[in-house]
Design a protein around this motif. Structure first.
Motif, PDB file in Angstrom:
ATOM      1  N   ARG A   1     -59.601  44.139 -42.455  1.00 18.93           N
ATOM      2  CA  ARG A   1     -60.943  44.168 -43.015  1.00 18.93           C
ATOM      3  C   ARG A   1     -61.860  43.199 -42.275  1.00 18.93           C
ATOM      4  NH1 ARG A   1     -59.382  44.611 -49.492  1.00 18.93           N
ATOM      5  NH2 ARG A   1     -59.317  46.905 -49.528  1.00 18.93           N
TER       6      ARG A   1
ATOM      7  N   ARG B   1     -70.479  48.127 -45.882  1.00 21.11           N
ATOM      8  CA  ARG B   1     -71.235  48.063 -47.138  1.00 21.11           C
ATOM      9  C   ARG B   1     -72.374  49.082 -47.117  1.00 21.11           C
ATOM     10  NH1 ARG B   1     -71.778  44.340 -51.324  1.00 21.11           N
ATOM     11  NH2 ARG B   1     -73.813  44.309 -52.357  1.00 21.11           N
TER      12      ARG B   1
ATOM     13  N   GLN C   1     -64.659  40.360 -41.759  1.00 20.50           N
ATOM     14  CA  GLN C   1     -65.006  39.154 -42.502  1.00 20.50           C
ATOM     15  C   GLN C   1     -66.173  38.494 -41.787  1.00 20.50           C
ATOM     16  OE1 GLN C   1     -63.676  38.054 -45.331  1.00 20.50           O
ATOM     17  NE2 GLN C   1     -64.815  36.154 -45.456  1.00 20.50           N
TER      18      GLN C   1
ATOM     19  N   ASP D   1     -69.015  48.793 -52.973  1.00 13.05           N
ATOM     20  CA  ASP D   1     -68.513  47.542 -52.407  1.00 13.05           C
ATOM     21  C   ASP D   1     -68.086  46.585 -53.520  1.00 13.05           C
ATOM     22  OD1 ASP D   1     -68.232  46.343 -49.683  1.00 13.05           O
ATOM     23  OD2 ASP D   1     -69.405  44.732 -50.591  1.00 13.05           O
TER      24      ASP D   1
ATOM     25  N   GLN E   1     -68.338  37.274 -36.912  1.00 18.16           N
ATOM     26  CA  GLN E   1     -67.779  38.517 -37.427  1.00 18.16           C
ATOM     27  C   GLN E   1     -66.328  38.597 -36.980  1.00 18.16           C
ATOM     28  OE1 GLN E   1     -69.021  41.418 -39.379  1.00 18.16           O
ATOM     29  NE2 GLN E   1     -66.795  41.438 -39.372  1.00 18.16           N
TER      30      GLN E   1
ATOM     31  N   SER F   1     -67.899  46.448 -39.086  1.00 17.07           N
ATOM     32  CA  SER F   1     -68.327  45.152 -39.600  1.00 17.07           C
ATOM     33  C   SER F   1     -68.495  45.224 -41.108  1.00 17.07           C
ATOM     34  CB  SER F   1     -69.660  44.735 -38.965  1.00 17.07           C
ATOM     35  OG  SER F   1     -70.705  45.580 -39.416  1.00 17.07           O
ATOM     36  N   ALA F   2     -68.562  44.060 -41.741  1.00 13.70           N
ATOM     37  CA  ALA F   2     -68.729  44.010 -43.191  1.00 13.70           C
ATOM     38  C   ALA F   2     -70.040  44.665 -43.611  1.00 13.70           C
ATOM     39  CB  ALA F   2     -68.667  42.561 -43.658  1.00 13.70           C
TER      40      ALA F   2
END
Length: 502
Positions: free
Chosen positions: A107, A28, A109, A36, A119, A23-24
């Motif tokens: 990726r 991160r 988002q 990031d 997600q 996941s984003a």
């Protein structure tokens, strides 16, 4: 060409990404906020360094598809227990020998809207950092800054059908599908359409139909409740040696592509339908770019056009030459800059505006909205709810004459504050400003009468009663004050400083 995506393989990939916690937020956290931010600037070294030495599934997939770096086979096999390396190769996402080499990026988002938090995973072509050089002309862009801007602008109103014109990787189509029953996504690039189908399958989103073709050719005779377009609006010299990137260059001279979108969309809007798009428009001598846009809008449409910035020819050329991956200081960079400047000089272009276009076909009667303005403020939040509220306020106010408006009860928006500037030693303010905390963060200089009216709009008394009381306090004619203030109240309604009290 990307293979036609296999639904079962897409489901297997989704299962592995979900199991890895891909996941984003997780990425991160894994490589840190600074890395990031560096990645957003095309620098992947800090993120790669943060993941080095880790062999967990999140780190492996982060290196492979988040950063676009080769990864040993054994690590990928462990990270993709359901899909496997053969499945990744079958989807066109990687090639494999002694290492697994990414062919695309995948990726995460994340975003939230009225329907809840989402997600997704979005596949797109390798970026400049992964390619270590300029982009190919058939590059399919991921979720870039322009895509995010258009997504933040989207009204949250629901509908039956939507058109995503120039879909690219399909992010706008996915967003629209949350609001409508069926989306038609078009593009001149078959590669882009395959990415759109891949991303829809990967995220389990049905109801998106892809069609190949230019502009409105694939939807002749059809109308839609919603149209969204992040068109290839970049103004590119039509000379040999200048790359024509499909994701940003529409193949027309100057701003003709944006003009074609604006001029053509009206026939594809159902009654009440709304089209939202981004665009560039040229300035020629003393002619305003906003006036050019005004000339493209059909007479039967409501229009709200917001210009966010204007770049001079050199700044514009530098922006888009660098966007294509050509590095400053190289002979290729200088040659491309000269090509852009020569094109602008030949056609008399003195500047290029960038902004947002909202067009609407009225449900009945003539258009009532024609706003062409420059607004440079606004934060990173969603503008869609703000625009929707402003449109609703405009529509309601347009049905009211001045007497009806005077009978209306208003309330100042909760994000509005007032600032008063005094000269040293003077009791009365020299400047009074109303400031908007949300929306486009407008600042409006007002006189004492309008400031007093806004301050008194607490949802209790009608506007007319407040104006009469202010006129008495200021010892001015109440009728004259009404004539002065009511048009400005309409402006405050459509810009969101005040709202109707229901």
């Amino acid at each position: 060409m990307l293979p036609e995506p296999d639904p079962q393989l897409c489901q297997a990939l989704a299962a592995d990404l979900r199991s890895a916690g891909y996941s984003a937020a997780a990425l991160r956290d894994a490589w840190g906020a600074q890395a990031d931010d560096a990645l957003a600037r095309g620098l992947r070294g800090p993120a790669a360094g943060a993941l080095s030495g880790r062999d967990d599934a999140l780190a492996v997939l982060g290196r492979l598809w988040g950063l676009g770096m080769p990864v040993p086979r054994v690590a990928v096999e462990a990270a993709l227990p359901t899909l496997g390396i053969a499945g990744a190769v079958g989807l066109g996402l990687a090639t494999a020998d002694h290492e697994v080499v990414p062919a695309v990026l995948v990726r995460p988002q994340a975003f939230g809207d009225d329907e809840g938090d989402v997600q997704w995973w979005i596949a797109s072509d390798l970026d400049e950092a992964a390619l270590e050089g300029p982009l190919p002309e058939d590059h399919v862009l991921g979720v870039g800054g322009a895509s995010q801007t258009l997504a933040r602008l989207q009204l949250t109103r629901r509908g039956g059908t939507a058109l995503d014109l120039g879909t690219g990787c399909g992010i706008q189509a996915l967003r629209l599908r949350r609001l409508v029953d069926r989306v038609v996504a078009t593009d001149i690039s078959e590669r882009a359409l395959r990415f759109t189908r891949l991303n829809a399958l990967l995220n389990g989103v049905e109801g998106i139909e892809t069609r190949h073709g230019s502009l409105f050719e694939p939807v002749g005779g059809e109308t839609f409740d919603r149209v969204a377009s992040n068109p290839p609006f970049v103004i590119t010299p039509r000379v040999h040696g200048v790359p024509a990137y499909e994701y940003r260059d529409g193949g027309m001279e100057g701003d003709a592509l944006v003009a074609a979108v604006i001029e053509g969309v009206g026939t594809h809007l159902a009654p009440g339908g709304v089209a939202q798009s981004l665009g560039n428009w040229e300035y020629h001598g003393e002619e305003s770019g906003l006036d050019r846009v005004r000339g493209w809008v059909g007479p039967s449409l409501d229009a709200w056009v917001i210009e966010r910035e204007v770049l001079d020819p050199l700044a514009y050329a530098e922006l888009w030459v660098r966007d294509g991956g050509t590095v400053p200081g190289t002979p290729a960079y200088a040659r491309l800059i000269e090509a852009w400047l020569d094109d602008f000089a030949r056609r008399g272009v003195t500047g290029v505006g960038f902004g947002y276009v909202l067009l609407r076909r009225p449900l009945a009667g003539a258009p009532t909205l024609a706003r062409y303005e420059r607004v440079t403020g606004g934060g990173e939040g969603g503008f869609g709810p703000h625009l929707a509220a402003c449109l609703a306020a405009h529509d309601r106010a347009a049905l009211l004459d001045d007497a009806d408006l005077a009978d209306s009860v208003l309330r100042v928006a909760p994000d509005v504050t007032e600032a008063r500037h005094h000269r040293p030693g003077e009791g009365d303010p020299s400047v009074i400003e109303l400031r908007q905390g949300g929306g486009f963060a407008r600042t409006l200089e007002v006189d004492p009468a309008l400031a007093a009216l806004v301050g008194a709009c607490d949802g209790d008394l009608p506007v007319g009663t407040l104006v009469d009381a202010i006129a008495q306090l200021m010892e001015v004619d109440a009728a004259h004050l009404r004539a002065d203030l009511l048009p400005r109240v309409r402006e405050l309604l459509v810009t969101g400083f005040v709202a109707f009290e229901d």
